[in-house]
Design an enzyme around this catalytic site. Structure first.
Site, PDB file in Angstrom:
ATOM      1  N   ASP A   1       0.810  -1.699   0.404  1.00 35.52           N
ATOM      2  CA  ASP A   1       0.621  -0.009  -0.129  1.00 35.52           C
ATOM      3  C   ASP A   1       0.629   1.169   0.135  1.00 35.52           C
ATOM      4  O   ASP A   1       2.070   0.723   0.470  1.00 35.52           O
ATOM      5  CB  ASP A   1      -0.756   0.250   0.988  1.00 35.52           C
ATOM      6  CG  ASP A   1      -1.758  -1.085   1.303  1.00 35.52           C
ATOM      7  OD1 ASP A   1      -2.469  -1.597  -0.175  1.00 35.52           O
ATOM      8  OD2 ASP A   1      -2.686  -1.259   2.366  1.00 35.52           O
TER       9      ASP A   1
ATOM     10  N   ASP B   1      -7.189  -1.828  -4.904  1.00 34.63           N
ATOM     11  CA  ASP B   1      -8.162  -1.127  -3.716  1.00 34.63           C
ATOM     12  C   ASP B   1      -9.056   0.114  -5.241  1.00 34.63           C
ATOM     13  O   ASP B   1      -9.731  -0.221  -4.216  1.00 34.63           O
ATOM     14  CB  ASP B   1      -7.342  -0.541  -2.428  1.00 34.63           C
ATOM     15  CG  ASP B   1      -6.541  -1.363  -1.744  1.00 34.63           C
ATOM     16  OD1 ASP B   1      -6.769  -3.154  -1.770  1.00 34.63           O
ATOM     17  OD2 ASP B   1      -6.190  -0.790  -0.786  1.00 34.63           O
TER      18      ASP B   1
END
Length: 162
Positions: free
Chosen positions: A115, A133
């Site tokens: 991330d 995402d």
């Protein structure tokens, strides 16, 4: 297959772009170093051992790989039974599949998801996430939007002359 070509291409582009950006992040950004891009957006490389908001991290890699694979399979099935006229839903399914496969590759390769996007203020920050995402989230919104359009079409009252 022709009617699916743009959606397959979209899923491939979402996956490829996600993996390319993650490669750049892994090779260019120090772990947990925050680089502000604008006052509310920063790059911040970190790892997620669960799924959204680190949920289910206790299931371990194998459990999360199984869940992600099942999700991709269900979304693929839903995509195949969705009528051609549901362009928003089909686009959403393609984005979800591309994003889910991108995160699945991370999990299988590294044991976690990479991330790097952080929305924040001086006193608050949102969970760190990635392009995959974002694709999954936008895809879900498009599917819901397509369903709302469908309900609205079905809910129109018939004219008295019919």
């Amino acid at each position: 297959m022709k009617s699916w070509s743009p959606y397959v291409l979209l899923a491939i582009v979402a996956f490829a772009l996600d993996q390319w950006i993650k490669y750049l992040v892994e090779t260019s950004l120090a772990f947990q170093e925050k680089i502000d891009l604008v006052p509310f957006l920063a790059l911040f490389r970190t790892f997620n051992t669960g799924i959204a908001f680190s949920m289910f991290s206790s299931l371990g890699d194998t459990g999360l790989v199984v869940i992600a694979t099942l999700v991709v399979a269900v979304v693929l099935y839903l995509a195949t039974v969705t009528p051609r006229s549901h362009v928003f839903a089909r686009t959403g399914f393609a984005l979800i599949i591309g994003g889910a496969i991108g995160n699945l590759v991370d999990r299988v390769t590294y044991g976690h998801v990479i991330d790097y996007i952080l929305f924040h203020t001086q006193t608050w920050s949102f969970a760190v996430f990635n392009l995959a995402d974002a694709c999954i989230s936008v895809g879900a919104v498009l599917i819901v939007f397509d369903e709302l359009i469908g309900w609205r079409r079905e809910a129109k009252p018939e004219s008295p002359d019919a």
